[in-house]
Design an enzyme around this catalytic site. Structure first.
Site, PDB file in Angstrom:
ATOM      1  N   ASN A  32       0.856  -1.194   0.000  1.00 36.91           N
ATOM      2  CA  ASN A  32       0.000   0.000   0.000  1.00 36.91           C
ATOM      3  C   ASN A  32       0.896   1.249   0.000  1.00 36.91           C
ATOM      4  O   ASN A  32       0.790   2.124   0.847  1.00 36.91           O
ATOM      5  CB  ASN A  32      -0.965  -0.006   1.202  1.00 36.91           C
ATOM      6  CG  ASN A  32      -2.052   1.040   1.044  1.00 36.91           C
ATOM      7  OD1 ASN A  32      -2.302   1.834   1.943  1.00 36.91           O
ATOM      8  ND2 ASN A  32      -2.689   1.070  -0.104  1.00 36.91           N
ATOM      9  N   ALA A  35       4.006   8.047  -1.036  1.00 41.48           N
ATOM     10  CA  ALA A  35       5.225   8.797  -1.370  1.00 41.48           C
ATOM     11  C   ALA A  35       6.344   8.576  -0.345  1.00 41.48           C
ATOM     12  O   ALA A  35       7.534   8.656  -0.681  1.00 41.48           O
ATOM     13  CB  ALA A  35       4.892  10.286  -1.474  1.00 41.48           C
ATOM     14  N   GLY A  36       5.968   8.280   0.906  1.00 37.98           N
ATOM     15  CA  GLY A  36       6.988   8.017   1.932  1.00 37.98           C
ATOM     16  C   GLY A  36       7.799   6.773   1.590  1.00 37.98           C
ATOM     17  O   GLY A  36       9.033   6.756   1.722  1.00 37.98           O
ATOM     18  N   HIS A  37       7.112   5.718   1.132  1.00 41.81           N
ATOM     19  CA  HIS A  37       7.830   4.492   0.740  1.00 41.81           C
ATOM     20  C   HIS A  37       8.726   4.754  -0.476  1.00 41.81           C
ATOM     21  O   HIS A  37       9.845   4.246  -0.554  1.00 41.81           O
ATOM     22  CB  HIS A  37       6.829   3.389   0.359  1.00 41.81           C
ATOM     23  CG  HIS A  37       5.990   2.896   1.488  1.00 41.81           C
ATOM     24  ND1 HIS A  37       4.644   3.139   1.577  1.00 41.81           N
ATOM     25  CD2 HIS A  37       6.299   2.141   2.560  1.00 41.81           C
ATOM     26  CE1 HIS A  37       4.162   2.559   2.651  1.00 41.81           C
ATOM     27  NE2 HIS A  37       5.140   1.950   3.272  1.00 41.81           N
ATOM     28  N   GLN A 155      10.575   1.674  15.963  1.00 38.58           N
ATOM     29  CA  GLN A 155      10.886   0.505  15.125  1.00 38.58           C
ATOM     30  C   GLN A 155      12.315   0.607  14.573  1.00 38.58           C
ATOM     31  O   GLN A 155      13.088  -0.353  14.614  1.00 38.58           O
ATOM     32  CB  GLN A 155       9.880   0.420  13.974  1.00 38.58           C
ATOM     33  CG  GLN A 155      10.287  -0.526  12.860  1.00 38.58           C
ATOM     34  CD  GLN A 155       9.209  -0.681  11.799  1.00 38.58           C
ATOM     35  OE1 GLN A 155       8.231  -1.359  12.033  1.00 38.58           O
ATOM     36  NE2 GLN A 155       9.390  -0.074  10.641  1.00 38.58           N
ATOM     37  N   VAL A 178       7.848  11.621   5.474  1.00 38.29           N
ATOM     38  CA  VAL A 178       7.237  12.429   4.404  1.00 38.29           C
ATOM     39  C   VAL A 178       5.833  12.806   4.878  1.00 38.29           C
ATOM     40  O   VAL A 178       5.082  11.953   5.363  1.00 38.29           O
ATOM     41  CB  VAL A 178       7.188  11.641   3.073  1.00 38.29           C
ATOM     42  CG1 VAL A 178       6.492  12.459   1.989  1.00 38.29           C
ATOM     43  CG2 VAL A 178       8.606  11.274   2.626  1.00 38.29           C
ATOM     44  N   SER A 188       0.054   4.222   5.548  1.00 38.12           N
ATOM     45  CA  SER A 188      -0.941   3.376   4.876  1.00 38.12           C
ATOM     46  C   SER A 188      -2.257   3.386   5.645  1.00 38.12           C
ATOM     47  O   SER A 188      -3.323   3.168   5.067  1.00 38.12           O
ATOM     48  CB  SER A 188      -0.430   1.950   4.765  1.00 38.12           C
ATOM     49  OG  SER A 188       0.782   1.946   4.040  1.00 38.12           O
ATOM     50  N   ARG A 189      -2.192   3.629   6.942  1.00 43.66           N
ATOM     51  CA  ARG A 189      -3.413   3.585   7.760  1.00 43.66           C
ATOM     52  C   ARG A 189      -4.215   4.883   7.687  1.00 43.66           C
ATOM     53  O   ARG A 189      -5.338   4.928   8.196  1.00 43.66           O
ATOM     54  CB  ARG A 189      -3.076   3.236   9.212  1.00 43.66           C
ATOM     55  CG  ARG A 189      -2.623   1.779   9.364  1.00 43.66           C
ATOM     56  CD  ARG A 189      -2.443   1.384  10.810  1.00 43.66           C
ATOM     57  NE  ARG A 189      -2.291  -0.046  10.984  1.00 43.66           N
ATOM     58  CZ  ARG A 189      -1.130  -0.677  11.200  1.00 43.66           C
ATOM     59  NH1 ARG A 189      -0.007   0.012  11.248  1.00 43.66           N
ATOM     60  NH2 ARG A 189      -1.089  -1.984  11.368  1.00 43.66           N
TER      61      ARG A 189
HETATM   62  O1  PAF Z   1       7.336  -0.543   8.756  1.00 47.93           O
HETATM   63  C1  PAF Z   1       6.785  -1.517   8.205  1.00 47.93           C
HETATM   64  O2  PAF Z   1       6.105  -1.378   7.194  1.00 47.93           O
HETATM   65  C2  PAF Z   1       6.962  -2.897   8.789  1.00 47.93           C
HETATM   66  O3  PAF Z   1       6.955  -2.869  10.166  1.00 47.93           O
HETATM   67  C3  PAF Z   1       8.213  -3.641   8.261  1.00 47.93           C
HETATM   68  C4  PAF Z   1       9.506  -2.929   8.666  1.00 47.93           C
HETATM   69  C5  PAF Z   1       8.142  -3.732   6.744  1.00 47.93           C
HETATM   70  C6  PAF Z   1       8.271  -5.057   8.836  1.00 47.93           C
HETATM   71  O4  PAF Z   1       7.142  -5.791   8.473  1.00 47.93           O
END
Ligand code: PAF
Length: 285
Positions: A32, A35-37, A155, A178, A188-189
């Site tokens: 999903n 732009a951040g990804h 994380q 971003v 995504s949420r």
């Molecule tokens: O940040 C995420 O999208 C998830 O926690 C990751 C790092 C892909 C691990 O499933």
């Protein structure tokens, strides 16, 4: 861009690339993509010759009653965006490829202490699921560099700790969050928000900015946290936590710690939004 679904095929491709001296970058995602990804993919492309992006909605990091089934799966559009960004390989494993023995009884990787705090306090087992799947992806891909977003600050810190503690030979890079033009961190949420909730959601970032200003002006941390929590509630959210921590290890700051980060999570409708902001405060001579 090639799309692969199983580990042997991915390893064969990676071996080919390594034979010709290519530096490998990894961007783990749950799909999903926004732009951040894509910013993470671009950062990986600037540090490596070949980039592998993974899309895997990791069941191990969802608790009972969380949104595992509802989590948006948009693979065709994700693949289109990745190709356009110049990503080289999209790895989309089935659950049985990564967890052939099932979800229970799988060997897990857990960073002690910090995994149970902040987001870990309200999502027990969440970070164990994250560090387990990321450790697996590090072993499968053996990247030279792996890129994660700073939006998931805790994380990122835990992945750095895990990689250091397990001597993973990978450089872990964190990329800035971003944001939408109104300040809301891309996630995504965010798609779970109704129009009315979406209009209120930027309050989370606004409250963090105000708290950072107060801290910069020397205001007491505990009082700033309380005020910011109240401001989130006033904005119509159900705050989960808001905590000022030390940037270096997310420990509670002592009087001499000037480099800080404010981390927060708040429920808004169906969504649980998280955000953070680094800040500093005067610590005297
Ligand atoms: O940040 C995420 O999208 C998830 O926690 C990751 C790092 C892909 C691990 O499933």
């Amino acid at each position: 861009m090639i799309t692969l679904h199983d580990i042997p095929a991915l390893r064969a491709q990676l071996a080919d690339w390594r034979r010709t001296g290519q530096r490998i970058g990894l961007v783990p995602t749950m799909g999903n993509l926004h732009a951040g990804h894509i910013a993470l993919v671009r950062a990986a492309l600037s540090r490596a010759n070949r980039v592998v992006t993974t899309v895997f909605v990791n069941p191990l990091q969802f608790g009972p009653g969380e949104d595992l089934d509802a989590y948006p799966r948009t693979l065709a559009e994700d693949a289109r965006r990745l190709k356009e960004a110049g990503n080289h390989c999209l790895f989309v494993p089935a659950e049985s490829e990564l967890y052939p023995r099932g979800r229970d009884g799988h060997t897990c990787v857990e960073v002690p202490g910090l995994s149970a705090e902040l987001c870990g306090a309200s999502r027990p087992g969440h970070f164990r699921g994250v560090t387990t799947v990321v450790a697996k992806l590090f072993n499968v891909v053996q990247p030279d560099v792996a890129v994660f977003g700073q939006k998931d600050y805790q994380q990122l810190m835990l992945i750095r700790r895990m990689a250091a503690d397990l001597d993973c030979p990978v450089e872990v890079v964190g990329e800035p969050t971003v944001r939408e033009p109104d300040g809301l961190a891309m996630s995504s949420r965010n798609g779970y928000l109704t129009a009315d909730e979406r209009a209120r959601a930027p309050a989370l970032h606004r409250v963090l900015v105000e708290a950072a200003e107060a801290i910069g002006a020397g205001r007491e941390l505990a009082r700033t946290e309380q005020r910011a929590m109240a401001a989130l509630a006033e904005a119509g959210m159900r705050p989960d936590y808001l905590s000022v921590r030390r940037q270096s290890d997310l420990g509670h700051p002592g009087p001499r710690d000037g480099a800080l980060v404010i981390l927060a999570a708040a429920h808004l409708g169906r969504a649980r939004l998280i955000d953070n902001l680094e800040c500093s405060r005067p610590t005297g001579p």
